[in-house]
Motif scaffolding. Structure first.
Motif, PDB file in Angstrom:
ATOM      1  N   GLU A 197     -30.196   3.637  17.003  1.00 33.88           N
ATOM      2  CA  GLU A 197     -31.178   3.239  17.750  1.00 33.88           C
ATOM      3  C   GLU A 197     -32.441   3.277  16.982  1.00 33.88           C
ATOM      4  N   ALA A 198     -32.630   4.263  16.188  1.00 34.41           N
ATOM      5  CA  ALA A 198     -33.891   4.442  15.372  1.00 34.41           C
ATOM      6  C   ALA A 198     -34.246   3.201  14.534  1.00 34.41           C
ATOM      7  N   GLU A 199     -32.953   2.875  13.970  1.00 34.00           N
ATOM      8  CA  GLU A 199     -33.132   1.564  12.952  1.00 34.00           C
ATOM      9  C   GLU A 199     -33.946   0.531  13.654  1.00 34.00           C
ATOM     10  N   VAL A 200     -33.514   0.347  14.964  1.00 32.47           N
ATOM     11  CA  VAL A 200     -34.048  -0.817  15.494  1.00 32.47           C
ATOM     12  C   VAL A 200     -35.492  -0.746  15.855  1.00 32.47           C
ATOM     13  N   ILE A 201     -36.062   0.407  16.020  1.00 29.65           N
ATOM     14  CA  ILE A 201     -37.386   0.655  16.202  1.00 29.65           C
ATOM     15  C   ILE A 201     -38.038   0.586  14.856  1.00 29.65           C
ATOM     16  N   PHE A 202     -37.627   1.353  13.843  1.00 31.34           N
ATOM     17  CA  PHE A 202     -38.477   1.233  12.693  1.00 31.34           C
ATOM     18  C   PHE A 202     -38.298  -0.188  12.119  1.00 31.34           C
ATOM     19  N   PHE A 203     -37.372  -0.927  12.202  1.00 33.39           N
ATOM     20  CA  PHE A 203     -37.422  -2.287  11.582  1.00 33.39           C
ATOM     21  C   PHE A 203     -38.494  -3.000  12.321  1.00 33.39           C
ATOM     22  N   ARG A 204     -38.521  -3.055  13.485  1.00 35.25           N
ATOM     23  CA  ARG A 204     -39.467  -3.977  14.367  1.00 35.25           C
ATOM     24  C   ARG A 204     -40.877  -3.521  13.933  1.00 35.25           C
ATOM     25  N   LEU A 205     -41.076  -2.173  13.722  1.00 36.33           N
ATOM     26  CA  LEU A 205     -42.398  -1.814  13.282  1.00 36.33           C
ATOM     27  C   LEU A 205     -43.084  -1.913  11.914  1.00 36.33           C
ATOM     28  N   SER A 206     -41.831  -1.947  11.022  1.00 36.57           N
ATOM     29  CA  SER A 206     -42.219  -2.366   9.757  1.00 36.57           C
ATOM     30  C   SER A 206     -42.590  -3.841   9.669  1.00 36.57           C
ATOM     31  N   GLU A 207     -41.966  -4.586  10.390  1.00 29.66           N
ATOM     32  CA  GLU A 207     -42.080  -5.925  10.390  1.00 29.66           C
ATOM     33  C   GLU A 207     -43.367  -6.550  11.117  1.00 29.66           C
ATOM     34  N   GLU A 208     -43.338  -6.122  12.555  1.00 28.33           N
ATOM     35  CA  GLU A 208     -44.457  -6.578  13.512  1.00 28.33           C
ATOM     36  C   GLU A 208     -46.114  -5.835  12.908  1.00 28.33           C
ATOM     37  N   GLU A 209     -45.774  -4.614  12.794  1.00 27.37           N
ATOM     38  CA  GLU A 209     -46.903  -3.899  12.421  1.00 27.37           C
ATOM     39  C   GLU A 209     -47.318  -3.620  10.945  1.00 27.37           C
ATOM     40  N   ASN A 210     -46.388  -4.008  10.147  1.00 29.57           N
ATOM     41  CA  ASN A 210     -46.526  -3.945   8.512  1.00 29.57           C
ATOM     42  C   ASN A 210     -46.789  -2.537   8.323  1.00 29.57           C
ATOM     43  N   ASP A 211     -46.077  -1.661   8.869  1.00 29.25           N
ATOM     44  CA  ASP A 211     -46.008  -0.097   8.697  1.00 29.25           C
ATOM     45  C   ASP A 211     -45.220   0.509   7.532  1.00 29.25           C
ATOM     46  N   TYR A 212     -45.667   0.923   6.651  1.00 30.75           N
ATOM     47  CA  TYR A 212     -45.031   1.379   5.561  1.00 30.75           C
ATOM     48  C   TYR A 212     -44.076   2.344   5.840  1.00 30.75           C
ATOM     49  N   PRO A 213     -44.497   3.537   6.505  1.00 29.28           N
ATOM     50  CA  PRO A 213     -43.631   4.505   6.826  1.00 29.28           C
ATOM     51  C   PRO A 213     -42.264   4.275   7.536  1.00 29.28           C
ATOM     52  N   SER A 214     -42.682   3.303   8.536  1.00 26.27           N
ATOM     53  CA  SER A 214     -41.569   2.674   9.196  1.00 26.27           C
ATOM     54  C   SER A 214     -40.335   1.979   8.463  1.00 26.27           C
ATOM     55  N   SER A 215     -40.902   1.412   7.333  1.00 26.98           N
ATOM     56  CA  SER A 215     -39.977   0.855   6.481  1.00 26.98           C
ATOM     57  C   SER A 215     -39.054   1.939   5.598  1.00 26.98           C
ATOM     58  N   LEU A 216     -39.961   2.899   5.317  1.00 32.56           N
ATOM     59  CA  LEU A 216     -39.064   3.994   4.823  1.00 32.56           C
ATOM     60  C   LEU A 216     -37.976   4.604   5.454  1.00 32.56           C
ATOM     61  N   ILE A 217     -38.293   5.118   6.559  1.00 33.40           N
ATOM     62  CA  ILE A 217     -37.266   5.531   7.473  1.00 33.40           C
ATOM     63  C   ILE A 217     -36.372   4.711   7.981  1.00 33.40           C
ATOM     64  N   TYR A 218     -36.444   3.432   8.009  1.00 31.98           N
ATOM     65  CA  TYR A 218     -35.576   2.484   8.289  1.00 31.98           C
ATOM     66  C   TYR A 218     -34.497   2.367   7.414  1.00 31.98           C
ATOM     67  N   ASN A 219     -35.025   2.549   5.866  1.00 36.04           N
ATOM     68  CA  ASN A 219     -34.189   2.576   5.045  1.00 36.04           C
ATOM     69  C   ASN A 219     -33.452   3.587   4.896  1.00 36.04           C
ATOM     70  N   ARG A 220     -33.777   4.687   5.325  1.00 33.12           N
ATOM     71  CA  ARG A 220     -33.269   6.177   5.414  1.00 33.12           C
ATOM     72  C   ARG A 220     -32.023   5.994   6.379  1.00 33.12           C
ATOM     73  N   CYS A 221     -32.273   5.305   7.450  1.00 27.11           N
ATOM     74  CA  CYS A 221     -31.308   5.219   8.651  1.00 27.11           C
ATOM     75  C   CYS A 221     -30.218   4.521   7.921  1.00 27.11           C
ATOM     76  N   LEU A 222     -30.536   3.514   7.112  1.00 28.25           N
ATOM     77  CA  LEU A 222     -29.351   2.680   6.500  1.00 28.25           C
ATOM     78  C   LEU A 222     -28.318   3.427   5.589  1.00 28.25           C
ATOM     79  N   GLU A 223     -29.244   4.273   4.957  1.00 27.22           N
ATOM     80  CA  GLU A 223     -28.446   5.184   3.755  1.00 27.22           C
ATOM     81  C   GLU A 223     -27.656   6.035   4.757  1.00 27.22           C
ATOM     82  N   LEU A 224     -28.086   6.639   5.536  1.00 29.85           N
ATOM     83  CA  LEU A 224     -27.431   7.824   6.316  1.00 29.85           C
ATOM     84  C   LEU A 224     -26.252   7.307   7.401  1.00 29.85           C
ATOM     85  N   LYS A 225     -26.249   6.074   7.722  1.00 35.50           N
ATOM     86  CA  LYS A 225     -25.201   5.458   8.338  1.00 35.50           C
ATOM     87  C   LYS A 225     -24.194   5.211   7.316  1.00 35.50           C
TER      88      LYS A 225
END
Length: 242
Positions: A197-225
């Motif tokens: 669930e977190a991955e979906v939110i952070f991916f959207r924010l990284s893409e739509e808002e160009n938010d770098y912290p979101s991309s960081l935690i999105y990648n963490r989600c992938l690693e922790l999965k």
């Protein structure tokens, strides 16, 4: 500033650095801060000493936001191109420290603050690099602020070098983005191990808002999965280097 100054002759480096330090010092003093020291192009300042202040956290954060605005203006006046736009990094923490005259007796003594709370502020300044942010405050500072006066988001839960306990960190922004609340919802899901669930939110924010912290935690989600954390994982991110 280092990359920018490398393109300038020495006299221009001194001129721009003096202008920067003068403007930043003026902001610190106008917001009732104590100017501690210059460290190259860095500055250390503190509030609450030598005289106690009831709103020391608020003074410090308002000063920081003013400093960021000034640096943006100076960057334009110095003719920086888009690749050289200057960004200031500021870390703020609140807590007990030892304040007084420190140094070599009869040779050089300075009035300064030392202690664990000061060290954390220094670490927060440094980790702005990771998140590509400009102003990070600890939960200790955030909890002292009048919340409706500042735009902020809970950015992460971290353990910095030299600290055994994790702390929540907040980004203070000059603009109140409506999606900050969604970022915080994603962070809560992340800390509760709901990585899908977190991955979906952070991916959207990284893409739509160009938010770098979101991309960081999105990648963490992938690693922790891929490699789930241990049962005693508390959701914190551990910084192994300064």
């Amino acid at each position: 500033y280092t990359a920018f100054s490398e393109k300038l002759p020495p006299e221009s480096v001194v001129k721009t650095l003096n202008e920067y330090l003068s403007e930043m010092s003026t902001s610190i003093l106008s917001h009732e801060g104590t100017l501690d020291k210059f460290m190259g192009d860095g500055i250390m300042a503190f509030w609450g000493a030598p005289l106690a202040q009831t709103d020391h956290a608020g003074h410090a954060v308002r000063c920081a936001l003013e400093m960021i605005g000034k640096v943006n203006d100076m960057s334009k006046s110095w003719g920086c191109d888009s690749g050289d736009t200057l960004k200031v990094r500021i870390g703020i923490n609140s807590g007990r420290s030892i304040v007084g005259n420190v140094g070599a007796e009869s040779l050089k003594v300075e009035y300064t603050a030392i202690g664990d709370s000061v060290n954390l502020a220094s670490r927060l300044e440094q980790i702005n690099k990771l998140y590509k942010t400009q102003l990070i405050v600890s939960e200790h500072t955030y909890n002292l602020l009048t919340k409706d006066l500042f735009a902020a988001r809970k950015l992460d839960f971290v353990k910095v070098v030299g600290k055994s306990c994790a702390v929540f960190i907040y980004e203070i922004s000059g603009e109140n983005y409506t999606w900050f609340s969604e970022y915080e919802r994603g962070l809560e899901l992340y800390m509760n191990r709901k990585f899908d669930e977190a991955e979906v939110i952070f991916f959207r924010l990284s893409e739509e808002e160009n938010d770098y912290p979101s991309s960081l935690i999105y990648n963490r989600c992938l690693e922790l999965k891929e490699s789930p954390p241990d049962d005693d994982w508390d959701g914190s991110y551990v910084f192994l280097r300064k």
